[in-house]
Design a protein around this motif. Structure first.
Motif, PDB file in Angstrom:
ATOM      1  N   ASN A 401       0.834  -1.206   0.000  1.00  0.00           N
ATOM      2  CA  ASN A 401       0.000   0.000   0.000  1.00  0.00           C
ATOM      3  C   ASN A 401       0.868   1.255   0.000  1.00  0.00           C
ATOM      4  O   ASN A 401       0.566   2.237  -0.693  1.00  0.00           O
ATOM      5  CB  ASN A 401      -0.909   0.012   1.234  1.00  0.00           C
ATOM      6  N   ALA A 402       1.939   1.237   0.801  1.00  0.00           N
ATOM      7  CA  ALA A 402       2.842   2.392   0.847  1.00  0.00           C
ATOM      8  C   ALA A 402       3.511   2.605  -0.516  1.00  0.00           C
ATOM      9  O   ALA A 402       3.659   3.734  -0.987  1.00  0.00           O
ATOM     10  CB  ALA A 402       3.896   2.183   1.936  1.00  0.00           C
ATOM     11  N   ARG A 403       3.903   1.503  -1.161  1.00  0.00           N
ATOM     12  CA  ARG A 403       4.507   1.611  -2.498  1.00  0.00           C
ATOM     13  C   ARG A 403       3.528   2.245  -3.480  1.00  0.00           C
ATOM     14  O   ARG A 403       3.884   3.142  -4.257  1.00  0.00           O
ATOM     15  CB  ARG A 403       4.903   0.214  -2.985  1.00  0.00           C
ATOM     16  N   ASP A 404       2.273   1.786  -3.467  1.00  0.00           N
ATOM     17  CA  ASP A 404       1.277   2.294  -4.411  1.00  0.00           C
ATOM     18  C   ASP A 404       0.952   3.761  -4.171  1.00  0.00           C
ATOM     19  O   ASP A 404       0.455   4.442  -5.071  1.00  0.00           O
ATOM     20  CB  ASP A 404      -0.007   1.461  -4.314  1.00  0.00           C
ATOM     21  N   ALA A 405       1.214   4.237  -2.937  1.00  0.00           N
ATOM     22  CA  ALA A 405       0.932   5.648  -2.625  1.00  0.00           C
ATOM     23  C   ALA A 405       2.064   6.566  -3.072  1.00  0.00           C
ATOM     24  O   ALA A 405       1.919   7.791  -3.027  1.00  0.00           O
ATOM     25  CB  ALA A 405       0.693   5.815  -1.122  1.00  0.00           C
ATOM     26  N   MET A 406       3.223   5.982  -3.497  1.00  0.00           N
ATOM     27  CA  MET A 406       4.389   6.802  -3.872  1.00  0.00           C
ATOM     28  C   MET A 406       4.812   6.478  -5.298  1.00  0.00           C
ATOM     29  O   MET A 406       5.830   5.808  -5.533  1.00  0.00           O
ATOM     30  CB  MET A 406       5.542   6.554  -2.888  1.00  0.00           C
ATOM     31  N   GLU A 407       4.041   6.912  -6.258  1.00  0.00           N
ATOM     32  CA  GLU A 407       4.334   6.625  -7.661  1.00  0.00           C
ATOM     33  C   GLU A 407       5.633   7.296  -8.118  1.00  0.00           C
ATOM     34  O   GLU A 407       6.275   6.841  -9.065  1.00  0.00           O
ATOM     35  CB  GLU A 407       3.168   7.080  -8.538  1.00  0.00           C
ATOM     36  N   GLN A 408       6.004   8.406  -7.479  1.00  0.00           N
ATOM     37  CA  GLN A 408       7.217   9.137  -7.867  1.00  0.00           C
ATOM     38  C   GLN A 408       8.442   8.679  -7.080  1.00  0.00           C
ATOM     39  O   GLN A 408       9.504   9.301  -7.168  1.00  0.00           O
ATOM     40  CB  GLN A 408       7.010  10.647  -7.640  1.00  0.00           C
ATOM     41  N   GLY A 409       8.324   7.602  -6.328  1.00  0.00           N
ATOM     42  CA  GLY A 409       9.442   7.124  -5.537  1.00  0.00           C
ATOM     43  C   GLY A 409       9.459   7.744  -4.149  1.00  0.00           C
ATOM     44  O   GLY A 409       8.662   8.607  -3.808  1.00  0.00           O
ATOM     45  N   GLY A 410      10.405   7.287  -3.307  1.00  0.00           N
ATOM     46  CA  GLY A 410      10.498   7.796  -1.955  1.00  0.00           C
ATOM     47  C   GLY A 410      11.001   6.730  -1.007  1.00  0.00           C
ATOM     48  O   GLY A 410      11.543   5.698  -1.426  1.00  0.00           O
ATOM     49  N   THR A 411      10.809   6.957   0.273  1.00  0.00           N
ATOM     50  CA  THR A 411      11.314   6.045   1.298  1.00  0.00           C
ATOM     51  C   THR A 411      10.167   5.535   2.161  1.00  0.00           C
ATOM     52  O   THR A 411       9.300   6.301   2.594  1.00  0.00           O
ATOM     53  CB  THR A 411      12.345   6.751   2.204  1.00  0.00           C
ATOM     54  N   ILE A 412      10.171   4.233   2.416  1.00  0.00           N
ATOM     55  CA  ILE A 412       9.235   3.612   3.363  1.00  0.00           C
ATOM     56  C   ILE A 412      10.015   3.329   4.639  1.00  0.00           C
ATOM     57  O   ILE A 412      11.050   2.647   4.606  1.00  0.00           O
ATOM     58  CB  ILE A 412       8.645   2.308   2.791  1.00  0.00           C
ATOM     59  N   THR A 413       9.527   3.850   5.757  1.00  0.00           N
ATOM     60  CA  THR A 413      10.217   3.676   7.041  1.00  0.00           C
ATOM     61  C   THR A 413       9.435   2.706   7.918  1.00  0.00           C
ATOM     62  O   THR A 413       8.248   2.929   8.198  1.00  0.00           O
ATOM     63  CB  THR A 413      10.366   5.021   7.770  1.00  0.00           C
ATOM     64  N   ILE A 414      10.109   1.633   8.336  1.00  0.00           N
ATOM     65  CA  ILE A 414       9.497   0.647   9.239  1.00  0.00           C
ATOM     66  C   ILE A 414      10.208   0.758  10.581  1.00  0.00           C
ATOM     67  O   ILE A 414      11.428   0.613  10.663  1.00  0.00           O
ATOM     68  CB  ILE A 414       9.627  -0.788   8.685  1.00  0.00           C
TER      69      ILE A 414
END
Length: 644
Positions: A401-414
């Motif tokens: 879900n986090a990936r799909d929310a960032m179409e322009q790329g970015g960082t997912i923090t866990i």
């Protein structure tokens, strides 16, 4: 010994001093015709005359004009002379014309021969008492008028036996009785026949007498027989000594209020029903869409496989495709069960940091090279109480879900932190938790989208890009394990998904360790299995799986047929029965078989996550749809040591 004249004179002087010094009473003498012949300080104080001003004057001047005109002074003297005493209360007049309320006593004075020589008159000023009495009387009258004027409440008195002793205008309006029609009758007249049969009037008085107050709502009856919904209060009335004098009863007609509340309740129920039907429509629509796709894959593959098989061609790839479709259908069912909090969880101690690190490569491959994953965990993090496999699926779902929310790329923090709640918050009970957070840098959600985010089949990903069950599945998983999914988001600020999971204490940890499943010994001999299922397709499928494993089968399509086979013998090695069958369920069949053939192992196969009333809780379970490997494992668990 006869007192001397000097002694008598001394005694007389003492009495005169006593009388002259009394200031709370007017004590003075009148001659036989009513003229004042002595005057003390008390008379001077509240009548206003000095001794020089009043001696020789007639005592009638202390009376009002109305009393003098009526001849009251003369009658007072006549009464005192003839009856030996006159006593009365009435208005008297001071020197300045002011009136005061007086208590008057007139006694006749006679000489040694009995001849009347005058009168002794004692007057006391009772103005303050009179004013208090008048004030009390006015207050009581005002209260009476107030009670009598109230029309919205029936306010009336009952004696100790419940008989009506007073009746106000409100009682007249609400109940329809005139005072002369109801005073003296028992208040049970107002109750319905059902309540009188139940002795409710007497019970109400008993409660009021014992506890001081009785309050209830219920139907009451008017004079014309119509019913109204009443709020009733009965208060016990007692004297200063605590003796029960009666009861005060207040009744209010709340029929309109009740009807309004019932209408509101109906409206809320209709709204709830509409919302439920909307959710059900959304749910069934989503399920039908996804299952139709899967059935299309299964039916299409099998149909082409059948044609190819008849022509002698290889059909392995088509069969694999059908199996994959069926497995996806089973996965969808598990998601629905997770949403409804009814999936079968295997709760155990889980190291959150270790679980996420173990998924690192999988997560990175899933999101692709354009996004980066960072993790932040404290050195010491207590284990949580969770299902490790389901939790891995939840983390993967949230990362996608986090990936799909960032179409322009970015960082997912866990990240994860230990939290302690001292009071209930966000529907979480007080206690210690580990909060696992997955934060993205996407566009975020507005309040409306955030509110609907966990609704089943709600998705913002577009048609064909998601089932809309992911977040509802995660929410169901968390709540079933005693935790909570909390989403925090705002437009332009990204989204944080928090998984709150209860920390495993030492006791639970020891239990979890002791309950780890032990590998079942393999079945090293062919078995005879009695298979019971009312669905012929499922029955055939189970039989084929068993026979392919090398076992012998006996088939029954109902509980009655199965019992008949068992009675005729010989007994099989194991009974495998479906649960949802007409007339007699699998759990009921199992109970009957256990009574008659206590040594026969029984396996309950069902598509339900939970059975009603705890049916079959003590039986080995086989969850539909099951594979041949799962069937073999259950048989090993139940029958693996048969010939050991």
């Amino acid at each position: 010994m006869t007192p001397t004249s000097s002694e008598m004179s001394s005694t007389s002087d003492r009495y005169r001093l006593l009388v002259d010094n009394i200031t709370d009473y007017a004590v003075y003498l009148l001659d036989a015709h009513g003229h004042v012949s002595s005057w003390n300080a008390g008379a001077n104080r509240f009548k206003g005359y000095t001794e020089d001003e009043i001696l020789g004057e007639h005592f009638s001047r202390f009376y009002t004009e109305e009393d003098r005109a009526a001849g009251l002074p003369a009658r007072a003297l006549v009464t005192a002379a003839t009856e030996g005493r006159f006593e009365a209360e009435g208005w008297r007049v001071r020197k300045n014309g002011e009136r005061f309320w007086a208590h008057v006593v007139i006694d006749p004075i006679r000489d040694a021969r009995g001849a009347l020589i005058g009168f002794a008159k004692i007057t006391r000023d009772l103005s303050e008492r009179k004013m208090a009495e008048e004030s009390l009387k006015r207050s009581e009258e005002q209260f009476r008028l107030l009670v009598q004027s109230v029309t919205d409440y029936a306010i009336y008195m009952l004696d100790q036996k419940g008989n009506v002793s007073s009746w106000n205008a409100g009682a007249r309006r609400i109940k329809g009785y005139e005072p002369h029609e109801i005073i003296g009758k028992n208040f049970s007249e107002f109750y319905t026949p059902e309540d009188r049969a139940d002795d409710l009037p007497r019970k109400g008085l008993e409660v009021a007498e014992k506890e001081g107050r009785f309050e209830r709502e219920g139907w009451r009856v008017r004079k014309d027989g119509t019913r109204f919904w009443a709020n009733v209060i009965i208060d016990a009335i007692r004297s200063e000594e605590g003796t029960l004098l009666g009861f005060a009863k207040v009744t209010r007609d709340v029929t309109e209020k009740r009807e309004a509340q019932l209408a509101l309740d109906r409206a809320q129920l209709e709204l709830f029903q509409a919302q439920k039907m909307e959710a059900l429509g959304l749910l069934t629509g989503g399920v039908a869409h996804d299952f139709n796709n899967l059935l299309m894959a299964i039916l299409g593959s099998l149909e082409i496989a059948r044609k190819r098989a008849l022509a002698g061609h290889d059909v392995a790839d088509l069969i694999d495709n059908a199996i994959q479709g069926a497995q996806r259908g089973a996965s969808l069912t598990q998601r629905l069960l997770a949403f409804s909090r009814k999936q079968d969880l295997k709760l155990q101690a889980v190291d959150i940091a270790g679980l996420v690190r173990g998924m690192a490569q999988l997560l990175q491959r899933t999101i692709g090279p354009s996004l980066e994953i960072t993790t932040a965990f404290p050195l010491m993090l207590p284990p949580v109480w969770a299902d490790a496999n389901q939790l891995e699926g939840a983390v993967l779902n949230l990362v996608v879900n986090a990936r799909d929310a960032m179409e322009q790329g970015g960082t997912i923090t866990i990240s994860a932190t230990k939290k302690f709640l001292t009071h209930e918050r966000d529907e979480l009970k007080p206690g210690t938790y580990v909060c696992l957070s997955i934060r993205d840098e996407g566009e975020g959600m507005d309040a409306t989208t955030l509110e609907k985010a966990t609704t089943p089949f709600f998705t913002t990903k577009g048609v064909g890009k998601g089932t809309g069950l992911g977040l509802s599945m995660v929410q169901g998983l968390m709540e079933q394990a005693g935790g909570r999914l909390i989403l925090r988001s705002a437009v332009g600020e990204g989204t944080v998904a928090e998984l709150w999971m209860p920390v495993l204490d030492k006791v639970e940890h020891s239990v979890a360790e002791s309950e780890r499943p032990v590998a079942a010994p393999a079945v090293d001999r062919p078995l005879t299995a009695l298979v019971v299922d009312d669905d012929s397709l499922v029955l055939m499928n189970t039989v084929l799986m068993l026979e392919d494993l090398g076992h012998t089968t006996v088939q029954a399509e109902s509980a009655a047929e199965a019992l008949l086979i068992l009675e005729q013998g010989p007994l099989p090695d194991v009974l495998i029965t479906d649960h949802a069958m007409p007339k007699t369920t699998g759990a009921e069949l199992a109970r009957e078989v256990s009574k008659r053939f206590s040594d026969l192992p029984i396996i309950l196969a069902t598509g339900y996550a939970e059975l009603p009333n705890g049916d079959g809780e003590d039986l080995p379970r086989l969850s539909k749809p099951f594979t041949q490997d799962q069937l073999s494992h259950v048989l090993s668990t139940v029958c693996g040591t048969a010939d050991a």
